[in-house]
Design a protein around this motif. Structure first.
Motif, short mmCIF file in Angstrom:
data_model
loop_
_atom_site.label_atom_id
_atom_site.label_comp_id
_atom_site.label_asym_id
_atom_site.label_seq_id
_atom_site.Cartn_x
_atom_site.Cartn_y
_atom_site.Cartn_z
N VAL A 108 -44.71 78.73 125.26
CA VAL A 108 -45.89 78.60 126.12
C VAL A 108 -46.74 79.84 125.89
O VAL A 108 -46.23 80.95 126.06
N PRO A 109 -47.95 79.72 125.45
CA PRO A 109 -48.79 78.53 125.25
C PRO A 109 -48.68 77.92 123.86
O PRO A 109 -49.50 77.06 123.51
N CYS A 110 -47.72 78.36 123.08
CA CYS A 110 -47.74 78.11 121.63
C CYS A 110 -47.74 76.64 121.26
O CYS A 110 -48.50 76.21 120.38
N ALA A 111 -46.89 75.85 121.89
CA ALA A 111 -46.79 74.44 121.50
C ALA A 111 -48.15 73.76 121.68
O ALA A 111 -48.66 73.12 120.75
N LYS A 112 -48.75 73.93 122.84
CA LYS A 112 -50.04 73.26 123.08
C LYS A 112 -51.15 73.86 122.22
O LYS A 112 -52.08 73.17 121.82
N ARG A 113 -51.04 75.15 121.93
CA ARG A 113 -52.05 75.74 121.04
C ARG A 113 -51.94 75.16 119.64
O ARG A 113 -52.94 75.09 118.91
#
Ligand code: SF4
Lengths: 243, 293
Positions: B220-225
């Motif tokens: 978080v936030p990596c996956a959505k980024r």
């Protein structure tokens, strides 16, 4: 203190640079982090190339970001997998705790401030079956690339990209020339060379990265030089099939 | 062969009348000493692994994200986009689901292709494979697209950085997005200049993006980024394919990103000392995962 002799200036002038397209697209690895997982596994793996013995116990002293987040990134599993020579793209890495138990290797993780080193660093102490041990400091410097900066009490620079020759010798004029003469007599291509020394005339070490695997015969020739106390040869991770 | 920037590459492309991926293969031959066949074969394996990561990630029943901060997001989006009319359109909604899928696999210690990093491993597979499906392309086009992407990434690495710890998320997701944009522009028949224009637009659009992972984990936030990076790439590609150029050339955008990196505070470079990592929720999650120490 280190004195750099950059033999091959074309290596982008900087051994830490990205060169290959496959440094950008790749490697194939077990997640989640190239530095905290894949890099950690490589440090473990390369440590066992340096201390090439059956391992009975191991201690990991985690520094900086490794100490802070090792559990969440599986850095602990990756390091253990590495010292058992499980490669960074092998899904067995996930089961490192189970496998280390099966193999009867004792292990411990500690947190330690290693001082002025890269934030993703670990000091590994390996214990061999013959009661010998070795300490190695390695860092994961980004994108899964690693750097071993200390073996025992000696400062080194081993990145696993190239096969590396390491000598311990007395800092006298001519030692470097003698070693290079032997290497060139055998047609060995030197990619990169660097000298580390504590004080002038005291103990020094020479790090030579070469393109090929050095035969026993060459290592013996170097060992026979008067000034040389110790010679070590470490395969590259590519030669070991890791990258 | 000295290749420093996009101008060098475009010059070679124009002179030899070849796309970027051809230059990339020659570059790799020159620098590695491996044969063209070996290089293409290796990239083919990487492509297949990317495809497999998407599929495995969408079918993650036996595994969990280790921190338990989220799960099954990719599946939720897949189900939603099949049952509804996704507002972001069919290709983008699929690309985002793919990106989430690969990242969920990554976060549960699955096998992925770092591209350029593990934290941004969802963007390229998502963009290239969803574009291939929309454009009805074959595997060899996907493999070529990876070479284009790799060449663009190599240029960024030479002139700036691909690491969140050095350049913030702009360097990681931003670079992945730029690489992907260039790759699909060439795949869709755009020129090398257009490919670099798309890369420039994608990178400009996330200029300054900081790296602020909650609890220091690449989740978080990596996956959505990764999802955002994928959609950003497709949007940039469409703009360029419609004939819209980038006002600022790619090499200058990379230069600017590097400048931004240099003055970006360390709190915003993967240290989790800024951004969403230090929000009350971010800190609570960190304490729940690691205890208070
Ligand atoms: S926030 Fe940081 S760790 Fe997460 S994807 Fe961006 S650069 Fe990577």
């Amino acid at each position: 203190m280190s004195i750099g002799i950059d033999v091959n200036a074309f290596r982008n002038g900087n051994s830490m640079n990205f060169n290959s397209i496959f440094d950008v697209i790749g490697p194939v690895m077990i997640g989640p982090s190239s530095s905290h997982t894949a890099g950690a596994a490589k440090i473990g793996y390369l440590s066992t190339q340096i201390f090439d013995k059956q391992i009975t116990a191991v201690e990991f002293y985690l520094h900086g970001s490794f100490a802070k987040t090792y559990k969440g990134h599986g850095t602990d599993r990756a390091l253990l997998a590495g010292i058992m020579r499980i490669k960074p793209d092998d899904s067995k890495l996930r089961k490192a705790f189970e496998i280390v138990q099966e193999r009867g290797i004792e292990y411990n993780f500690y947190k330690e401030d290693l001082g002025d080193v890269h934030p993703n660093s670990v000091r590994i102490v390996l214990f061999g079956i013959d009661d010998t041990s070795e300490q190695i400091i390695g860092s994961s410097v980004g994108g899964g690339r690693i750097l071993i900066s200390r073996i025992g009490q000696t400062d080194v620079e081993v990145d696993g990209d190239y096969a590396t020759l390491i000598t311990k010798h007395f800092d006298k004029p001519g030692v470097i020339a003698k070693v290079s003469t032997i290497l060139s007599a055998y047609g060995i291509n030197i990619a990169f060379m660097k000298v580390f020394r504590q004080l002038r005339g005291a103990q020094a070490s020479l790090i030579v990265q070469v393109d090929e695997i050095l035969k026993e015969e060459i290592l013996n020739k170097i060992q026979e030089l008067d000034e040389i106390q110790e010679v070590k040869f470490i395969n590259s991770l590519r030669q070991a099939g890791v990258i | 062969m000295m290749i420093k920037n996009s101008l060098d590459i475009i010059e070679i492309c124009t002179k030899e009348n070849v796309p970027i991926w051809e230059v990339a293969i020659s570059y790799e031959e020159a620098q590695s000493g491996f044969s063209r066949e070996e290089i293409v074969e290796k990239m083919g394996r990487h492509f297949s692994q990317m495809q497999k990561s998407i599929d495995t990630g969408l079918d993650l029943d036996d595994r969990k994200i280790r921190s338990k901060m989220f799960r099954d997001d990719a599946k939720k989006l897949m189900v939603y986009r099949k049952k509804n009319k996704p507002l972001s359109g069919t290709t983008i909604s699929k690309a985002v689901a793919y990106a989430l899928s690969v990242m969920e696999l990554n976060c549960s210690m699955g096998r992925i292709v770092a591209s350029p990093t593990a934290g941004s491993c969802g963007v390229l597979p998502a963009v290239i494979i969803s574009a291939m499906e929309t454009l009805k392309m074959k595997k060899k086009h996907g493999v070529n697209a990876l070479f284009t992407a790799g060449m663009v990434g190599t240029i960024i690495a030479k002139n700036a950085s691909l690491s969140g710890a050095i350049g913030g998320c702009q360097a990681e997701i931003g670079s992945a997005s730029a690489m992907a944009a260039a790759a699909v522009v060439e795949m869709a028949g755009g020129s090398p200049q257009m490919a670099f224009d798309a890369a420039a637009i994608a990178l400009k659009s996330v200029m300054g993006l900081i790296c602020d992972p909650v609890a220091g984990l690449v989740e978080v936030p990596c996956a959505k980024r990764n999802g955002m990076g994928a959609s950003n790439a497709l949007i940039a590609a469409d703009m360029v394919l419609a004939g819209i150029p980038s006002v600022i050339p790619f090499d200058e955008v990379v230069w600017a990103m590097n400048k931004v990196s240099q003055i970006m505070p360390s709190a915003h470079k993967e240290t989790s000392e800024g951004g969403i990592a230090i929000t009350p929720t971010g800190q609570r999650l960190r304490d729940e995962i690691f205890g208070e120490d």
